[in-house]
Design a protein around this motif. Structure first.
Motif, PDB file in Angstrom:
ATOM      1  N   ALA A 118       0.831  -1.209   0.000  1.00  0.00           N
ATOM      2  CA  ALA A 118       0.000   0.000   0.000  1.00  0.00           C
ATOM      3  C   ALA A 118       0.866   1.260   0.000  1.00  0.00           C
ATOM      4  O   ALA A 118       0.583   2.232  -0.722  1.00  0.00           O
ATOM      5  CB  ALA A 118      -0.926  -0.009   1.215  1.00  0.00           C
ATOM      6  N   GLN A 121       2.408   1.930  -3.408  1.00  0.00           N
ATOM      7  CA  GLN A 121       1.442   2.482  -4.357  1.00  0.00           C
ATOM      8  C   GLN A 121       1.211   3.966  -4.086  1.00  0.00           C
ATOM      9  O   GLN A 121       1.103   4.778  -5.019  1.00  0.00           O
ATOM     10  CB  GLN A 121       0.120   1.722  -4.262  1.00  0.00           C
ATOM     11  CG  GLN A 121       0.190   0.277  -4.725  1.00  0.00           C
ATOM     12  CD  GLN A 121       0.403   0.156  -6.225  1.00  0.00           C
ATOM     13  OE1 GLN A 121       1.519   0.344  -6.716  1.00  0.00           O
ATOM     14  NE2 GLN A 121      -0.644  -0.163  -6.944  1.00  0.00           N
ATOM     15  N   THR A 214     -13.725  -3.350  -5.651  1.00  0.00           N
ATOM     16  CA  THR A 214     -12.738  -4.238  -5.030  1.00  0.00           C
ATOM     17  C   THR A 214     -13.250  -5.679  -4.971  1.00  0.00           C
ATOM     18  O   THR A 214     -12.499  -6.627  -5.244  1.00  0.00           O
ATOM     19  CB  THR A 214     -12.391  -3.740  -3.620  1.00  0.00           C
ATOM     20  OG1 THR A 214     -11.871  -2.411  -3.699  1.00  0.00           O
ATOM     21  CG2 THR A 214     -11.351  -4.639  -2.966  1.00  0.00           C
ATOM     22  N   TRP A 326      -5.228  -1.981 -12.284  1.00  0.00           N
ATOM     23  CA  TRP A 326      -4.271  -0.996 -11.764  1.00  0.00           C
ATOM     24  C   TRP A 326      -4.818   0.414 -11.910  1.00  0.00           C
ATOM     25  O   TRP A 326      -4.730   1.223 -10.996  1.00  0.00           O
ATOM     26  CB  TRP A 326      -2.946  -1.105 -12.514  1.00  0.00           C
ATOM     27  CG  TRP A 326      -2.189  -2.353 -12.271  1.00  0.00           C
ATOM     28  CD1 TRP A 326      -2.218  -3.137 -11.133  1.00  0.00           C
ATOM     29  CD2 TRP A 326      -1.294  -3.005 -13.174  1.00  0.00           C
ATOM     30  NE1 TRP A 326      -1.394  -4.218 -11.295  1.00  0.00           N
ATOM     31  CE2 TRP A 326      -0.807  -4.162 -12.527  1.00  0.00           C
ATOM     32  CE3 TRP A 326      -0.843  -2.716 -14.464  1.00  0.00           C
ATOM     33  CZ2 TRP A 326       0.097  -5.028 -13.120  1.00  0.00           C
ATOM     34  CZ3 TRP A 326       0.055  -3.579 -15.071  1.00  0.00           C
ATOM     35  CH2 TRP A 326       0.514  -4.723 -14.406  1.00  0.00           C
ATOM     36  N   GLY A 329      -7.866   0.873  -9.447  1.00  0.00           N
ATOM     37  CA  GLY A 329      -7.482   0.906  -8.042  1.00  0.00           C
ATOM     38  C   GLY A 329      -6.879   2.237  -7.628  1.00  0.00           C
ATOM     39  O   GLY A 329      -7.184   2.765  -6.549  1.00  0.00           O
ATOM     40  N   LEU A 330      -6.025   2.800  -8.475  1.00  0.00           N
ATOM     41  CA  LEU A 330      -5.401   4.095  -8.174  1.00  0.00           C
ATOM     42  C   LEU A 330      -6.298   5.263  -8.577  1.00  0.00           C
ATOM     43  O   LEU A 330      -6.434   6.236  -7.836  1.00  0.00           O
ATOM     44  CB  LEU A 330      -4.061   4.207  -8.893  1.00  0.00           C
ATOM     45  CG  LEU A 330      -2.872   3.489  -8.259  1.00  0.00           C
ATOM     46  CD1 LEU A 330      -1.670   3.532  -9.192  1.00  0.00           C
ATOM     47  CD2 LEU A 330      -2.512   4.112  -6.919  1.00  0.00           C
ATOM     48  N   GLN A 342      -5.454   1.833  -1.332  1.00  0.00           N
ATOM     49  CA  GLN A 342      -4.673   0.734  -1.887  1.00  0.00           C
ATOM     50  C   GLN A 342      -4.506  -0.397  -0.881  1.00  0.00           C
ATOM     51  O   GLN A 342      -4.428  -1.562  -1.257  1.00  0.00           O
ATOM     52  CB  GLN A 342      -3.312   1.238  -2.345  1.00  0.00           C
ATOM     53  CG  GLN A 342      -3.356   2.010  -3.651  1.00  0.00           C
ATOM     54  CD  GLN A 342      -3.847   1.159  -4.791  1.00  0.00           C
ATOM     55  OE1 GLN A 342      -3.203   0.212  -5.198  1.00  0.00           O
ATOM     56  NE2 GLN A 342      -5.003   1.503  -5.345  1.00  0.00           N
TER      57      GLN A 342
END
Length: 434
Positions: A118, A121, A214, A326, A329-330, A342
């Protein structure tokens, strides 16, 4: 031509080198740890499995608070400390001689690993512009696979030697690799700690659209234990293909990701391309499952050819799904809470690895061909559900950022309950490009 393993000089290359450093150690650890814990430490295999399951359950719980720590205290310092903690946890396995110490060391290892993922990221988000993050993550995935391949080779040498000293050398290598990772991360500039907006209750769990994204991504991540457990069990239990094909398919997957992941991720620059990539991955994954199912009841070399074709489709789906996830998520995380979000998004990996073996064993070994088809349909449904869920999350994020901007810009004379004027911070709209 873009090199799939070496990103441009600067922070991107340092991040890749840090990834390479600890992935070499991890590759050696992964192929030797089970035998070390059973043959050297003397634990029963069932106890090793129980201890690791408990450890990763703890890791999934602490990812969010450790990610929040990275947001509040700065991602670089947090990542460095967690890399050191991971190395120390690996080193502690060298002195473990019982079940309880093993569980304690494994919990420390899993917690530090989850928090480190985490924090890294969040560090990447603080150093790399939004439009370039998915491409860099593709580079890092290629680097990860290269490091794991090298490490697995070194671990193979230790397995061939079969001595306590050889196993200890692997764990020492992994510990040192995380020390090197920490040293490399220290070379990076330090993004400022985010000015985290005050939230109530359970933080990211209140963001229902992001939670849904998620959960759907967790279903898609069942592809991870599919290659390491599902396909090997299918080959040995349900087909006449030679057992060594398990290793060949792993090498095929690793090499393909190393060579083509960057190219696959090149067009994923916004919300719409990301969701399209995930939808395509669901379709390809369904085809892969159908092809794998055809390998049962055929002659050995026919089965081998079918399995190779299924594995090719599977790795294509993997690279498409990775690139899309990816970005989501970001890109769907608030700018001031990337580490926390993250940390939560990363729990999908832990859940898939923990629950995946049970699901895949029941579907593939227990049900056979119908199980393969059900798995493919399940992944197809999750891939098509991701688009609406991501758009819901993006709309909510834009509305929150606009409301936050109005609150900062519209009432400069307001005071809080303590009589202090609020600290003004620039608003950062984060709706991904479509």
């Amino acid at each position: 031509m873009t090199n799939p393993l070496v990103p441009p000089a600067g922070p991107r290359r340092v991040l890749a080198l840090a990834q390479l450093a600890n992935s070499v150690g991890d590759g050696a650890y992964y192929v030797t740890s089970a035998l070390y814990f059973t043959h050297v430490v003397g634990l029963a295999p069932a106890r090793v499995g129980l201890g690791l399951t408990l450890a990763w359950a703890v890791g999934s719980l602490v990812g969010v608070p450790l990610g929040r720590l990275a947001d509040r205290r700065g991602p670089r310092g947090t990542a460095v400390l967690l890399a050191l903690a991971t190395g120390l946890a690996v080193a502690s396995f060298l002195v473990v001689r019982g079940f309880v110490p093993f569980v304690a060391a494994a919990c420390a290892y899993a917690a530090a690993q989850s928090g480190l993922a985490a924090a890294r990221q969040a560090l990447l988000a603080g150093l790399v512009p939004a439009g370039e993050r998915t491409g860099l993550l593709a580079h890092l995935q290629s680097t990860l696979n290269a490091g794991l391949a090298v490490g697995a080779g070194l671990g193979g040498l230790a397995l061939h030697a079969g001595t306590r000293a050889a196993y200890a050398g692997v764990f020492a290598l992994d510990a040192v690799s995380f020390l090197l990772c920490a040293a490399l991360l220290l070379r990076l500039p330090s993004p400022p700690a985010a000015g985290v907006r005050r939230r109530h209750g359970t933080g990211v769990l209140r963001d229902r659209p992001y939670v849904l994204v998620t959960l759907l991504n967790t279903v898609l991540l069942l592809r991870m234990p599919l290659l390491s457990l599902g396909v090997p069990l299918w080959i040995t239990e349900r087909t006449s293909a030679p057992a060594w094909l398990v290793s060949a398919l792993f090498v095929l997957n690793t090499g393909a990701v190393m060579l083509f992941q960057v190219r696959m991720a090149r067009g994923v620059t916004g919300l719409a391309p990301a969701t399209r990539a995930i939808r395509r991955s669901g379709l390809v994954m369904l085809a892969s499952c159908a092809v794998f199912a055809l390998s049962s009841g055929t002659p050995p070399w026919v089965a081998a050819g079918i399995l190779v074709a299924g594995a090719v489709l599977q790795v294509v789906a993997e690279m498409q799904q990775s690139a899309g996830s990816w970005h989501l998520g970001l890109g769907l995380a608030p700018a001031d809470r990337v580490g926390e979000y993250q940390g939560f998004f990363g729990t999908g990996v832990t859940v898939a690895r923990t629950m995946g073996p049970l699901v895949l064993t029941a579907l593939l070994v227990g049900w056979g061909t119908p199980g393969w088809l059900l798995l493919g349909v399940l992944m197809l449904g999750a891939s098509y559900g991701t688009g609406p869920a991501a758009r819901w999350a993006a709309t909510r994020r834009a509305a929150e950022d606009m409301a936050h901007g109005r609150a900062e810009d519209g009432d400069s004379g307001s005071v809080d309950v303590a009589g202090n004027r609020p600290v003004r911070r620039p608003s950062k709209a984060r709706l991904p490009a479509t």
